[in-house]
Enzyme design. Structure first.
Site, PDB file in Angstrom:
ATOM      1  N   HIS A 116      -2.855  11.007   0.797  1.00 50.44           N
ATOM      2  CA  HIS A 116      -2.284  10.770   2.122  1.00 50.44           C
ATOM      3  C   HIS A 116      -1.596  12.075   2.558  1.00 50.44           C
ATOM      4  CE1 HIS A 116      -0.740   7.402   4.963  1.00 50.44           C
ATOM      5  NE2 HIS A 116      -0.394   8.558   5.509  1.00 50.44           N
ATOM      6  N   TYR A 156      -3.891   1.867  16.017  1.00 54.09           N
ATOM      7  CA  TYR A 156      -2.614   1.901  16.726  1.00 54.09           C
ATOM      8  C   TYR A 156      -2.679   1.674  18.232  1.00 54.09           C
ATOM      9  CZ  TYR A 156      -0.248   3.348  12.476  1.00 54.09           C
ATOM     10  OH  TYR A 156       0.276   3.365  11.209  1.00 54.09           O
ATOM     11  N   ARG A 196       0.850  -1.180   0.000  1.00 51.67           N
ATOM     12  CA  ARG A 196       0.000   0.000   0.000  1.00 51.67           C
ATOM     13  C   ARG A 196       0.895   1.242   0.000  1.00 51.67           C
ATOM     14  NH1 ARG A 196      -2.463   3.020   4.845  1.00 51.67           N
ATOM     15  NH2 ARG A 196      -3.720   4.561   3.756  1.00 51.67           N
ATOM     16  N   ASN A 200      -7.091   1.903  10.057  1.00 53.28           N
ATOM     17  CA  ASN A 200      -5.760   2.067  10.633  1.00 53.28           C
ATOM     18  C   ASN A 200      -5.923   2.094  12.143  1.00 53.28           C
ATOM     19  OD1 ASN A 200      -4.924   2.361   8.014  1.00 53.28           O
ATOM     20  ND2 ASN A 200      -4.327   4.514   8.190  1.00 53.28           N
ATOM     21  N   GLU A 234      -7.171   8.423   6.442  1.00 52.79           N
ATOM     22  CA  GLU A 234      -7.431   9.043   7.746  1.00 52.79           C
ATOM     23  C   GLU A 234      -7.914  10.486   7.688  1.00 52.79           C
ATOM     24  OE1 GLU A 234      -3.901   8.627  10.118  1.00 52.79           O
ATOM     25  OE2 GLU A 234      -4.054   6.452  10.193  1.00 52.79           O
ATOM     26  N   GLU A 269      -3.276  -0.160   8.205  1.00 53.05           N
ATOM     27  CA  GLU A 269      -2.084   0.210   8.976  1.00 53.05           C
ATOM     28  C   GLU A 269      -2.223  -0.308  10.395  1.00 53.05           C
ATOM     29  OE1 GLU A 269      -1.061   4.415   9.209  1.00 53.05           O
ATOM     30  OE2 GLU A 269      -1.423   4.666   7.062  1.00 53.05           O
TER      31      GLU A 269
HETATM   32  C1  PNW Z   1      -0.963   7.428  10.687  1.00 53.68           C
HETATM   33  N1  PNW Z   1      -3.353  10.022  16.047  1.00 53.68           N
HETATM   34  O1  PNW Z   1      -0.925   8.666  11.318  1.00 53.68           O
HETATM   35  C2  PNW Z   1      -0.610   7.746   9.247  1.00 53.68           C
HETATM   36  O2  PNW Z   1      -1.484   7.186   8.303  1.00 53.68           O
HETATM   37  C3  PNW Z   1       0.811   7.471   8.897  1.00 53.68           C
HETATM   38  O3  PNW Z   1       1.174   8.320   7.853  1.00 53.68           O
HETATM   39  C4  PNW Z   1       1.686   7.618  10.122  1.00 53.68           C
HETATM   40  O4  PNW Z   1       3.037   7.536   9.828  1.00 53.68           O
HETATM   41  C5  PNW Z   1       1.269   6.530  11.094  1.00 53.68           C
HETATM   42  O5  PNW Z   1      -0.118   6.583  11.360  1.00 53.68           O
HETATM   43  C6  PNW Z   1       2.024   6.568  12.415  1.00 53.68           C
HETATM   44  O6  PNW Z   1       1.762   7.759  13.109  1.00 53.68           O
HETATM   45  C7  PNW Z   1      -1.526   8.915  12.523  1.00 53.68           C
HETATM   46  O7  PNW Z   1      -2.939  11.017  16.669  1.00 53.68           O
HETATM   47  C8  PNW Z   1      -1.112  10.059  13.188  1.00 53.68           C
HETATM   48  O8  PNW Z   1      -4.360   9.358  16.428  1.00 53.68           O
HETATM   49  C9  PNW Z   1      -1.711  10.423  14.366  1.00 53.68           C
HETATM   50  C10 PNW Z   1      -2.744   9.649  14.863  1.00 53.68           C
HETATM   51  C11 PNW Z   1      -3.149   8.503  14.211  1.00 53.68           C
HETATM   52  C12 PNW Z   1      -2.535   8.141  13.033  1.00 53.68           C
END
Ligand code: PNW
Length: 463
Positions: free
Chosen positions: A121, A298, A77, A296, A167, A369
């Site tokens: 993006h 995290y 991707r 995505n 996002e 992601e």
């Molecule tokens: C994503 N948050 O960013 C992006 O899609 C990527 O480009 C980035 O490198 C990756 O996650 C890691 O950070 C985020 O604050 C940035 O919730 C911030 C947040 C979530 C995703």
């Protein structure tokens, strides 16, 4: 040793984004983006790092793809830089930019790797911001659809998996609500809601175009949204409601219009007039506009009912425009953290997948992601990163459990193929499965990648 086997046809890959890896920002006819401008504005990006060179992927993409092939990766991707394709945002097409991506796509296909292409993006052509107010302009959907049209036309014979936006929560909240991402606006929360609104309309318009004009290409198209999990702090009904409210403000904001036809009721009630309204034509265009659910994911936070009205807007805990949702976010002190200070809570991913499955009526989901930042030194040519390996193993195990529980999860893309430019954090956060040595541009395969490569090739996790 037992094994957790994934479904047949499960899509395995890694992900990147144009501005984070390409470099070559003044080459091949590329125009500037809002991120180039932000990087050159003091105080916005750590160490005033910028994407001028990044991983130099613009020049090294063939070697990078060879490495992916060697590792047995099946899907990749990546995103297209709008300012490489249409440098002024709308109007003339830059043929050199088209040629660059065309070659990259051919190279992937030759390597037996399926391209999954994100159209946007975050690297908006700068002129759209400086002259036209960017995402909050009601013409944004037209510019975006015209750009998408060029991409479908030039690449759609070979690209069958499209993601319109990455996002939009980040573009809206981080770009307009909190101001830590380009274009770094933070004056007026109504702008954040307007940016989200125009992004959704742009997504809908691009999908409508793809489905009407490019049906013969027989591809699929969707959107990728990000969401953390919110676990109620206690069993109290008020804490459960706070967690639910927080999820609706995070993910429902973008997915309810797509799956249900309008913003969540709780947002309409709490945001009031600052939340734009969809016309009936918009609703019809946006409802049903995603062939799959791109997610995505995290991290996880605990959510509870505040004891007094939340007044502070804070990026901590990815709370969004916190004062509007009025939820207190905390964390369990026993949780481990990554270098982003994000909590490692694998079971949160399974709960979120289940929540999506139930709320949106069992959509096919792709995790586009998931990953973690850990800075691990290379010693004698080896990058041994057990924390990252454990992160992927534990999250994939939890997601496998969600599949066993009936969730239609069809694919997984690890973030990221290699260490790269981590937005406002510059090069200080390393998310890669491959180490990037920024002084030599040497790629060193981390031990976590060696493990992931086995998972991909066996379609299973060895327990
Ligand atoms: C994503 N948050 O960013 C992006 O899609 C990527 O480009 C980035 O490198 C990756 O996650 C890691 O950070 C985020 O604050 C940035 O919730 C911030 C947040 C979530 C995703």
């Amino acid at each position: 040793m037992s094994k957790l086997v994934f479904p047949d046809q499960f899509v395995w890959g890694t992900a990147t984004a144009s501005y984070q890896i390409e470099g070559g920002v003044r080459e091949g006819g590329r125009g500037p983006s809002i991120w180039d401008a932000v990087c050159y504005t003091p105080g916005r990006v750590l160490n005033m790092d910028n994407g001028d060179v990044a991983c130099d992927h613009f020049h090294r993409f063939k070697d990078d793809i060879s490495l992916m092939k060697e590792l047995g990766l099946k899907a990749y991707r990546f995103s297209l830089a709008w300012p490489r394709i249409i440098p002024a945002g709308f109007g003339d097409v830059n043929e050199q930019g088209v040629a660059f991506y065309s070659e990259l796509i051919d190279c992937l296909l030759d390597a037996g790797i399926t391209p999954w292409v994100t159209l946007y993006h975050w690297d908006l052509p700068l002129v759209l911001q400086t002259e036209f107010d960017g995402l909050i302009n009601p013409d944004f959907p037209d510019w975006f659809a015209a750009y998408a049209d060029v991409c479908f036309d030039r690449f759609g014979d070979r690209v069958k998996n499209w993601i319109t936006l990455n996002e939009p929560w980040c573009s809206s909240v981080l770009g307009y609500g909190i101001g830590v991402h380009a274009p770094c606006r933070k004056m007026d929360t109504a702008e954040a809601y307007m940016a989200a609104h125009q992004l959704l309309r742009g997504h809908g318009k691009a999908v409508q175009l793809y489905r009407s004009k490019y049906q013969s290409q027989a591809g699929s198209i969707g959107i990728t949204n990000n969401c953390d999990w919110r676990e109620p702090l206690t069993d109290a009904i008020t804490d459960q409601a706070a967690a639910q409210r927080s999820l609706e403000f995070f993910l429902g904001w973008f997915c309810d219009p797509i799956y249900k036809g309008d913003y969540p009721q709780v947002m309409r009630d709490m945001v009031g007039d600052r939340l734009p309204k969809f016309t009936d034509a918009d609703k019809a265009m946006i409802k049903g506009s995603s062939d799959f659910f791109g997610l995505n994911h995290y991290t996880t936070m605990l959510a509870s009912e505040p004891t007094e009205q939340v007044v502070e807007r804070n990026i901590a805990g990815n709370g969004g425009i916190s004062e509007d949702q009025n939820v207190t976010l905390t964390e369990d002190p026993s949780w481990q953290k990554t270098d982003m200070d994000w909590n490692v809570v694998p079971w949160g991913s399974a709960k979120l997948l289940k929540w999506i499955d139930e709320r949106y009526d069992h959509p096919p989901i792709y995790v586009t992601e998931n990953g973690c930042a850990y800075d691990v030194p290379v010693i004698d040519g080896v990058c041994d990163d057990p924390q990252r390996l454990d992160f992927f193993k534990s999250y994939l195990t939890a997601m496998h459990g969600a599949i066993a529980d009936g969730v239609d999860l069809r694919g997984y893309f690890a973030w990221s193929f290699m260490d790269n430019f981590e937005w406002s954090w510059g090069y200080t956060k390393r998310f890669g499965l491959v180490h990037t040595d920024y002084s030599t541009q040497q790629r060193i395969v981390k031990n976590s990648m060696k493990w992931y490569s086995q998972v991909v090739q066996s379609n299973a996790i060895a327990e």
